[in-house]
Design an enzyme around this catalytic site. Structure first.
Site, short mmCIF file in Angstrom:
data_model
loop_
_atom_site.label_atom_id
_atom_site.label_comp_id
_atom_site.label_asym_id
_atom_site.label_seq_id
_atom_site.Cartn_x
_atom_site.Cartn_y
_atom_site.Cartn_z
N HIS A 27 4.29 -13.94 0.85
CA HIS A 27 4.40 -12.75 0.01
C HIS A 27 3.03 -12.06 -0.08
CE1 HIS A 27 4.87 -10.32 -3.58
NE2 HIS A 27 6.16 -10.59 -3.63
N ARG A 73 6.96 -8.58 2.17
CA ARG A 73 7.50 -9.73 2.89
C ARG A 73 8.25 -9.24 4.11
NH1 ARG A 73 11.49 -12.37 -1.46
NH2 ARG A 73 10.98 -10.86 -3.08
N LYS A 116 11.41 -6.75 4.06
CA LYS A 116 11.51 -6.08 2.75
C LYS A 116 10.96 -4.66 2.92
CE LYS A 116 11.81 -7.90 -1.14
NZ LYS A 116 12.83 -7.76 -2.20
N ASP A 139 6.16 -0.70 -0.28
CA ASP A 139 5.93 -0.46 -1.71
C ASP A 139 4.43 -0.16 -1.84
OD1 ASP A 139 5.16 -0.79 -4.39
OD2 ASP A 139 6.67 -2.34 -4.77
N CYS A 175 2.26 -0.65 -3.99
CA CYS A 175 1.32 -1.63 -4.56
C CYS A 175 0.75 -2.54 -3.47
CB CYS A 175 1.97 -2.44 -5.67
SG CYS A 175 3.15 -3.68 -5.14
N TYR A 176 1.48 -2.72 -2.37
CA TYR A 176 0.95 -3.57 -1.30
C TYR A 176 -0.19 -2.90 -0.54
CZ TYR A 176 4.89 -6.43 -2.52
OH TYR A 176 5.78 -7.20 -3.23
N ASP A 185 5.69 3.19 -6.48
CA ASP A 185 6.15 2.30 -5.41
C ASP A 185 6.54 3.12 -4.18
OD1 ASP A 185 8.05 1.02 -3.81
OD2 ASP A 185 9.09 0.03 -5.44
N ASP A 188 3.82 4.24 -12.59
CA ASP A 188 3.40 3.39 -13.71
C ASP A 188 1.94 3.00 -13.49
OD1 ASP A 188 3.35 1.17 -11.90
OD2 ASP A 188 5.49 0.89 -12.20
N HIS A 218 1.26 0.50 -10.46
CA HIS A 218 1.23 1.10 -9.13
C HIS A 218 0.05 2.07 -8.99
CE1 HIS A 218 5.31 -0.58 -8.71
NE2 HIS A 218 5.01 -0.59 -7.43
#
Lengths: 564, 463
Positions: free
Chosen positions: B242, B290, B293, B296, B298-299, B366, B373, B376
């Protein structure tokens, strides 16, 4: 001398007072001659008051018959009779209400003047007491204040006000009874009871469930009345006799605190009780219910979860009951982390019992856990916390078995791209203590893994790759299996080549069904010492088939030179 | 003007439809419209490279707001208020804002969350937690100054950290709480930033009678056990790899030793880099957390932030200073990274086109369709900053007055697309953000200030 600074003109000395009813001039109003309670001195026709504010105003004026006219016209504007009436009522009121120091400022009348005054007061039926305005309430109506909605109570109709008064009385009555309940309970705690002659005697009183129920009902009524009358919110816990004796600790934030939250009343109250019982290290059924209540509002509060676990263990609650409860919470909070750590703690605690019983106990538990996990994964097949727990469960209960592998096969069957299921399968197969070396890194070969297991898993992955050749989950799995088995990548060269056609033979003829196959092919070529072809694979990946990763493919090309 | 890499679906796609592919196709389609500027949202003007401006003012407003009183809807965040401080302050700093006026407020807030037994909880009278403690310590570092530093009770912190240290090398997040790799990273950050002594108290579960165990004993080994067969890192051993945990793993190791030495010793670097690089998707340009997936924002930090650490790991040994590190260099025969191991352009496009809330609300998100938010906003901006800069862990030219050693130091420079005539900078120069430390995730000056403060303090009075 009258004190200075008083606004109202005051009679100076006795000579001003000449009570007389005989003379009247043309300006005198009829009202001044007959100031009765049914007629206001201002001359307005009296009407029945419609609000209590009006009623107060009327009573105020009735107690000061000449005030309104005097304020309007000034003392000199009044008729002789009115003047006399005003002065008389002032003096009468003053002598009947003044005390102490104020009496000293009251003009002293001689006996004759006194007699004259009182005769006049009697004749004219002047009120001998006047209503005064309070400093805080500039008009008589203001004295009633406002209700919870901010409305002036003075505006209430008489009937409505009386209803309110009745409720206040009812509230007081309930409070008295409730206080008696609490006191009785306090005494019962000390083993004392009050006898008829008000002495305390040592008797153990057992409070009946009915008493508590009645008290609960009473507090509910009190809370409703307080809310209705004053807009005061009484929290659920305050109302509950069960929580008597616990002094809640409300959250106090420093004035400048950042990221403060306007908590809903219900939550703030519950948390303030949580703080109190945690501080006392209380472990009890009511604490357990409290944690349930808070978790239902905010399942992300890790402190309350750890406290709940402590309660469960301290009270030695049956773990299956707690797990039943937890299942409901888990289904209502799919994204929550704490739930799964709580479950972890429960299983840790339950394990010795499970392990010491007959094997069927453990397998029944394992089955029910797996059943629940299937249900929850059906909602969210890649939920990380659920998978973390599942991995723990397999380790703890030793579930490296066919059922677990079958469960993964089912999930992969539903969605061959479910990487969580692939990862878990890898763990179940290659961390099985019966056929693996403990402590081997996941990316290292393990000679303890049986050959047929490696064959089986490699075949499984290849079968799935045929379904969707660009699915990286299956390719990662295949590669991982080969590494575990200590096999070179070239052992699958034939298979990999099926997905790469006409490499380097021009745009027209070159076709790649899977970039992951081309990636693996580069590795196979390198293994075989075919550096140029390996480089071609990587170059084509960067140029055409997987351009977003061009920097990585470039690095891989460098790796060819460095003997990596 | 926009490369077709970001306007078309990738050349290799499967026909088989599953739940995963449905989600992926939907996301790719959605992002395509944002990347092309025809999403229908009132985005700002796109520049000649098809990239919109950073809506700096509206993000700044959003972030200040998330530090203010929050409505009842934030009840679920009751146990993570320290995170709101860190996310908002960090994002503001990355945007170049001065946050020193929050100093007193941060100190006050922190004080109310500190427990006498050490560490900070998610709020007043909540149990101490490593994640919230990490967030508070970094927030204090961000606003800076002695007054704020002195809020931290380091002696209690030390005892508390010792109580969390486990025999397997890892850290529990809280007493009786879970143990995972977040704990390893957060603890390493706190220990090194506050100059916490490494020796264990006898009360620590990991204490050994011969005194051989320290707070760092077995920590790198714990990290190693979290690498999976895919090459990525899981939260706990034996779980799926992850993105967020990859950053925790590399960050933790980078605090224990030079990445060049420690990362190859404990992790399979080729597999790790393969997995990291697989996280970036086209046409979206962003990172996923991942395998299989969705991307997003945040990654951009969790995965994007791994690259400077891996680049440091692959950095060539300075010829002049071979000496002691020659052996380590020989052990890792990996070649140095090229100019960039990932597509900076892809990430920058994803962030500026897809992650900005263009409504009055502001903030970052995201992906399109999600609400912005603080979380993020922080990590998307951190990722953007990282993509705009290049880091190097260079031998220090001078000895640190505080340590008396010449430790390697992180050096940063803007990443300039000038190595190839085809490369152009696609974003407006005004949108270059402030760099932040690749491990501590705060500006390097803030990190040095708090570290040096506690080093000096200890010179005067031992903890």
């Amino acid at each position: 001398m009258p004190p200075k600074g008083k606004a109202a003109p005051k009679p100076k000395g006795t000579e001003n007072i000449k009570p007389s009813t005989s003379s009247s001039n043309s300006t005198s109003s009829p009202a001044a001659q007959q100031p009765t309670t049914s007629t206001s001195p201002s001359g307005n026709t009296p009407t029945a008051p419609s609000t209590i504010g009006e009623r107060s105003q009327q009573r105020f004026h009735e107690s000061r018959p000449f005030d309104a006219a005097r304020q309007k016209l000034g003392l000199s504007g009044l008729s002789q009779a009115e003047q006399t009436g005003w002065v008389s009522s002032q003096l009468a009121a003053r002598s009947s209400t003044s005390t102490g120091s104020s009496r000293r400022t009251t003009p002293r009348l001689g006996p004759k003047a006194q007699r004259e005054l009182w005769r006049h007061v009697n004749d004219a039926s002047l009120p001998i007491r006047t209503l005064k305005n309070k400093k805080s309430a500039p008009t008589p109506a203001d004295v009633w204040g406002t209700d919870r909605a901010g409305q002036k109570i003075a505006g209430y109709s008489i009937a409505r006000y009386e209803e309110r008064a009745a409720k206040r009385t009812a509230l007081t009555a309930l409070q008295v009874t409730s206080r008696a309940f609490r006191e009785a309970r306090e005494r019962a705690k000390r083993g004392l009871v009050v006898t008829r002659d008000h002495r305390e005697q040592p008797i153990v009183l057992v409070e009946s469930a009915k008493d508590v129920q009645e008290e609960k009902q009473r507090r509910r009524q009190m809370a409703a009345l307080r809310r209705e009358l004053y807009g005061e919110m009484t929290g659920e816990f305050r109302q509950d006799p069960e929580w008597d004796g616990v002094e809640p600790i409300p959250q106090v934030e420093p004035e400048a605190a950042l990221a403060t939250i306007s908590y809903p009343e219900e939550y703030a109250e519950a948390i303030s009780y949580l703080r109190a019982v945690m501080l006392q290290k209380e472990y009890s059924p009511r604490c357990l219910r409290l944690t349930d209540h808070i978790i239902s509002m905010n399942a992300a509060h890790y402190t309350v979860w750890l406290y709940r676990a402590a309660n469960v263990f301290a009270l030695q609650l049956p773990i299956p009951d707690e797990i039943d409860w937890l299942n409901g919470v888990a289904l209502a909070n799919l994204k929550n982390y704490q739930i799964w750590h709580h479950r972890h703690l429960l299983v840790d605690n339950y394990y010795p019992t499970l392990a010491s019983g007959p094997p069927s106990t453990l397998s029944r538990f394992a089955d029910s856990e797996r059943e629940f996990l299937s249900a929850i994964l059906a909602h969210d097949t890649k939920n990380y916390h659920v998978w973390s727990y599942r991995s723990y469960l397999v380790s703890k209960l030793g579930l490296f078995d066919a059922a677990e592998i079958a469960a993964m096969a089912a999930l992969i069957g539903d969605d061959v791209r479910n990487n969580s299921a692939w990862s878990h399968r890898f763990f179940v197969v290659f961390s099985d203590p019966r056929q693996s070396t403990p402590g081997t890194a996941a990316t290292d070969a393990d000679p303890a893994v049986p050959r047929e297991v490696v064959d089986r898993e490699a075949q499984y992955a290849m079968d799935k790759i045929y379904l969707a050749p660009q699915n990286q989950s299956a390719w990662n799995y295949l590669r991982g299996v080969l590494v575990k088995g200590g096999r070179g990548m070239r052992s699958v060269e034939g298979f990999v080549s099926e997905f790469v056609r006409g490499l380097g033979e021009g745009e027209e003829r070159e076709d790649v069904l899977s970039t992951h196959a081309l990636d693996l092919l580069a590795e196979i070529c390198k293994e075989k010492g075919e550096r140029e072809r390996a480089d071609l694979c990587l170059r084509r990946l960067g140029e055409k088939w997987d351009r977003i990763r061009v920097g990585y493919w470039e690095w891989r090309r460098r790796c060819l030179d460095d003997g990596q | 003007m926009i490369p077709d890499l970001f306007t078309e679906l990738p050349p290799v796609r499967d026909a088989l439809v599953t739940e995963t592919s449905k989600q992926q196709d939907k996301t790719a389609d959605l992002c395509l419209s944002y990347l092309a500027g025809d999403s229908g949202e009132q985005l700002l003007e796109y520049n000649e490279h098809g990239v919109p401006r950073l809506r700096r003012d509206s993000h700044v407003r959003f972030l200040h707001k998330s530090l203010g009183p929050l409505p009842a809807g934030f009840m679920a965040a009751d146990a993570s208020r320290p995170w709101f401080l860190y996310w908002a302050l960090s994002a503001l700093v990355i945007l170049g804002e001065d946050v020193s006026h929050y100093r007193e407020a941060v100190a006050e807030t922190a004080r109310a969350m500190q427990n006498d037994s050490g560490g900070f909880g998610g709020g007043g009278r909540q149990l101490s937690h490593l994640a919230t403690t990490y967030a508070i310590v970094l927030s204090i570092a961000l606003v800076g100054d002695e007054d704020a530093y002195e809020v931290i009770d380091r002696k209690a912190m030390w005892r508390w950290l010792c109580s969390l240290k486990q025999t397997d090398g890892g850290f529990q997040l809280g007493l009786g709480g879970e143990e995972d790799i977040r704990g390893a990273y957060c603890a390493a950050v706190i220990i090194t930033l506050l100059n916490i002594p490494l020796e264990l108290t006898p009360e620590s579960p990991a204490w050994k009678e011969d005194g051989s165990a320290t707070l760092f004993t077995g920590l790198a080994g714990y990290v190693r056990r979290c690498q999976t067969f895919e090459g990525g890192i899981s939260g706990q051993p034996d779980v799926e790899a992850h993105g967020a945990y990859a950053f925790c793993a590399l960050g933790c190791l980078a605090l224990l030793d030079h990445p060049r030495r420690i990362i190859p010793r404990y992790l399979n670097v080729p597999r790790l880099v393969s997995w990291m690089s697989s996280r970036q998707y086209a046409p979206e340009g962003g990172f996923s957390g991942r395998t299989n997936k969705l991307v997003d924002g945040c990654y951009s930090h969790w995965v994007g932030g791994c690259f400077p650490l891996i680049e440091a790991c692959l950095s060539p040994v300075d010829e002049d200073k071979k000496g002691g590190t020659a052996a380590a260099a020989a052990a890792s025969k990996l070649p140095p990274a090229p100019e960039s191991l990932f597509s900076r352009e892809g990430l920058i496009r994803y962030i500026l086109c897809c992650c900005q809330d263009t409504s009055k609300r502001g903030g970052l998100r995201d992906k399109p369709g999600k609400l912005s938010d603080a979380y993020h906003s922080c990590y998307v901006l951190s990722g953007l900053s990282s993509a705009q800069h290049q880091w190097e862990l260079a031998p220090s030219e001078e000895t640190s007055p505080a340590t008396g050693r010449a430790d390697p130091v992180w050096r940063v420079m803007p990443y300039l697309e000038d190595n190839d005539e085809n490369d152009v900078q696609i974003f407006d120069q005004k949108d270059r953000l402030r760099p932040i430390h690749p491990v501590y995730a705060i500006p390097i000056q803030s990190q040095e200030a708090i570290r040096d403060y506690f080093l000096v303090v200890d010179g005067l009075k031992k903890l």
